[in-house]
Design a protein around this motif. Structure first.
Motif, PDB file in Angstrom:
ATOM      1  N   VAL A  90      34.509   3.199 -70.760  1.00  0.00           N
ATOM      2  CA  VAL A  90      34.798   3.887 -69.492  1.00  0.00           C
ATOM      3  C   VAL A  90      33.503   4.163 -68.746  1.00  0.00           C
ATOM      4  N   TYR A  91      32.483   4.639 -69.459  1.00  0.00           N
ATOM      5  CA  TYR A  91      31.208   4.918 -68.792  1.00  0.00           C
ATOM      6  C   TYR A  91      30.546   3.645 -68.259  1.00  0.00           C
ATOM      7  N   VAL A  92      30.671   2.557 -68.973  1.00  0.00           N
ATOM      8  CA  VAL A  92      30.136   1.272 -68.489  1.00  0.00           C
ATOM      9  C   VAL A  92      30.872   0.849 -67.222  1.00  0.00           C
ATOM     10  N   LEU A  93      32.206   0.987 -67.205  1.00  0.00           N
ATOM     11  CA  LEU A  93      32.980   0.625 -66.010  1.00  0.00           C
ATOM     12  C   LEU A  93      32.625   1.502 -64.816  1.00  0.00           C
ATOM     13  N   VAL A  94      32.412   2.793 -65.057  1.00  0.00           N
ATOM     14  CA  VAL A  94      32.016   3.686 -63.963  1.00  0.00           C
ATOM     15  C   VAL A  94      30.645   3.276 -63.420  1.00  0.00           C
ATOM     16  N   GLY A  95      29.727   2.951 -64.304  1.00  0.00           N
ATOM     17  CA  GLY A  95      28.403   2.501 -63.872  1.00  0.00           C
ATOM     18  C   GLY A  95      28.460   1.202 -63.085  1.00  0.00           C
ATOM     19  N   LEU A  96      29.237   0.257 -63.567  1.00  0.00           N
ATOM     20  CA  LEU A  96      29.395  -1.010 -62.846  1.00  0.00           C
ATOM     21  C   LEU A  96      30.062  -0.796 -61.491  1.00  0.00           C
ATOM     22  N   SER A  97      31.002   0.135 -61.442  1.00  0.00           N
ATOM     23  CA  SER A  97      31.664   0.445 -60.170  1.00  0.00           C
ATOM     24  C   SER A  97      30.667   0.990 -59.159  1.00  0.00           C
ATOM     25  N   GLY A  98      29.781   1.864 -59.628  1.00  0.00           N
ATOM     26  CA  GLY A  98      28.754   2.403 -58.741  1.00  0.00           C
ATOM     27  C   GLY A  98      27.836   1.316 -58.202  1.00  0.00           C
ATOM     28  N   LEU A  99      27.444   0.406 -59.077  1.00  0.00           N
ATOM     29  CA  LEU A  99      26.594  -0.706 -58.633  1.00  0.00           C
ATOM     30  C   LEU A  99      27.330  -1.607 -57.650  1.00  0.00           C
ATOM     31  N   TYR A 100      28.606  -1.851 -57.918  1.00  0.00           N
ATOM     32  CA  TYR A 100      29.414  -2.688 -57.025  1.00  0.00           C
ATOM     33  C   TYR A 100      29.556  -2.026 -55.649  1.00  0.00           C
ATOM     34  N   MET A 101      29.743  -0.720 -55.634  1.00  0.00           N
ATOM     35  CA  MET A 101      29.935  -0.013 -54.360  1.00  0.00           C
ATOM     36  C   MET A 101      28.658   0.042 -53.530  1.00  0.00           C
ATOM     37  N   LEU A 102      27.502  -0.187 -54.150  1.00  0.00           N
ATOM     38  CA  LEU A 102      26.259  -0.230 -53.387  1.00  0.00           C
ATOM     39  C   LEU A 102      26.274  -1.328 -52.328  1.00  0.00           C
ATOM     40  N   MET A 103      27.013  -2.398 -52.571  1.00  0.00           N
ATOM     41  CA  MET A 103      27.031  -3.496 -51.605  1.00  0.00           C
ATOM     42  C   MET A 103      27.774  -3.131 -50.317  1.00  0.00           C
ATOM     43  N   PHE A 104      28.468  -1.992 -50.300  1.00  0.00           N
ATOM     44  CA  PHE A 104      29.153  -1.566 -49.086  1.00  0.00           C
ATOM     45  C   PHE A 104      28.210  -0.909 -48.078  1.00  0.00           C
ATOM     46  N   TYR A 105      27.050  -0.452 -48.517  1.00  0.00           N
ATOM     47  CA  TYR A 105      26.121   0.210 -47.607  1.00  0.00           C
ATOM     48  C   TYR A 105      25.725  -0.650 -46.411  1.00  0.00           C
ATOM     49  N   PRO A 106      25.361  -1.917 -46.599  1.00  0.00           N
ATOM     50  CA  PRO A 106      25.012  -2.708 -45.412  1.00  0.00           C
ATOM     51  C   PRO A 106      26.164  -2.817 -44.412  1.00  0.00           C
ATOM     52  N   ARG A 107      27.388  -2.897 -44.909  1.00  0.00           N
ATOM     53  CA  ARG A 107      28.539  -2.981 -44.006  1.00  0.00           C
ATOM     54  C   ARG A 107      28.753  -1.685 -43.247  1.00  0.00           C
ATOM     55  N   VAL A 108      28.621  -0.583 -43.948  1.00  0.00           N
ATOM     56  CA  VAL A 108      28.854   0.722 -43.327  1.00  0.00           C
ATOM     57  C   VAL A 108      27.749   1.049 -42.336  1.00  0.00           C
ATOM     58  N   MET A 109      26.521   0.684 -42.657  1.00  0.00           N
ATOM     59  CA  MET A 109      25.377   1.030 -41.821  1.00  0.00           C
ATOM     60  C   MET A 109      25.193   0.091 -40.632  1.00  0.00           C
ATOM     61  N   SER A 110      25.805  -1.091 -40.659  1.00  0.00           N
ATOM     62  CA  SER A 110      25.623  -2.057 -39.594  1.00  0.00           C
ATOM     63  C   SER A 110      26.479  -1.688 -38.382  1.00  0.00           C
ATOM     64  N   PRO A 111      25.858  -1.522 -37.215  1.00  0.00           N
ATOM     65  CA  PRO A 111      26.638  -1.178 -36.016  1.00  0.00           C
ATOM     66  C   PRO A 111      27.418  -2.376 -35.468  1.00  0.00           C
ATOM     67  N   TYR A 112      27.131  -3.589 -35.966  1.00  0.00           N
ATOM     68  CA  TYR A 112      27.760  -4.783 -35.423  1.00  0.00           C
ATOM     69  C   TYR A 112      28.927  -5.293 -36.277  1.00  0.00           C
ATOM     70  N   ASP A 113      29.151  -4.658 -37.407  1.00  0.00           N
ATOM     71  CA  ASP A 113      30.226  -5.116 -38.296  1.00  0.00           C
ATOM     72  C   ASP A 113      31.573  -4.605 -37.780  1.00  0.00           C
ATOM     73  N   LYS A 114      32.508  -5.526 -37.559  1.00  0.00           N
ATOM     74  CA  LYS A 114      33.805  -5.149 -37.034  1.00  0.00           C
ATOM     75  C   LYS A 114      34.882  -5.179 -38.126  1.00  0.00           C
ATOM     76  N   THR A 115      34.456  -5.318 -39.397  1.00  0.00           N
ATOM     77  CA  THR A 115      35.402  -5.419 -40.511  1.00  0.00           C
ATOM     78  C   THR A 115      36.211  -4.153 -40.691  1.00  0.00           C
ATOM     79  N   TYR A 116      35.583  -2.993 -40.551  1.00  0.00           N
ATOM     80  CA  TYR A 116      36.250  -1.736 -40.852  1.00  0.00           C
ATOM     81  C   TYR A 116      36.623  -0.948 -39.602  1.00  0.00           C
ATOM     82  N   LYS A 117      36.596  -1.592 -38.435  1.00  0.00           N
ATOM     83  CA  LYS A 117      36.908  -0.857 -37.194  1.00  0.00           C
ATOM     84  C   LYS A 117      38.310  -1.146 -36.748  1.00  0.00           C
TER      85      LYS A 117
END
Length: 71
Positions: free
Chosen positions: A44-71
């Motif tokens: 469970v702890y390994v899965l939580v850690g991997l989930s955190g690492l996986y969610m890091l890839m969302f930062y560029p999408r969230v921070m980009s003002p030009y991304d229309k994926t989540y609008k």
């Protein structure tokens, strides 16, 4: 990909709730459910850690003002 995103988000939420319980009540839900120092607990702890690492890839999408994926 949407299923994978939902899965890792859910695992991350479970990890966050567990840390909240540890901080507030000194109660470890994962240890309570799976036993102390068990293989399942470590998994469970390994899965939580991997989930955190996986969610890091969302930062560029969230921070980009030009991304229309989540609008």
């Amino acid at each position: 990909m949407k299923l994978l995103n939902c899965l890792f988000l859910t695992i991350g939420i479970v990890g966050a709730i567990n840390w909240g319980l540890i901080g507030l009540f000194d109660f470890n839900l994962v240890t309570f459910l799976f036993g102390f120092n068990s293989l399942a607990e470590r998994g469970v702890y390994v899965l939580v850690g991997l989930s955190g690492l996986y969610m890091l890839m969302f930062y560029p999408r969230v921070m980009s003002p030009y991304d229309k994926t989540y609008k």
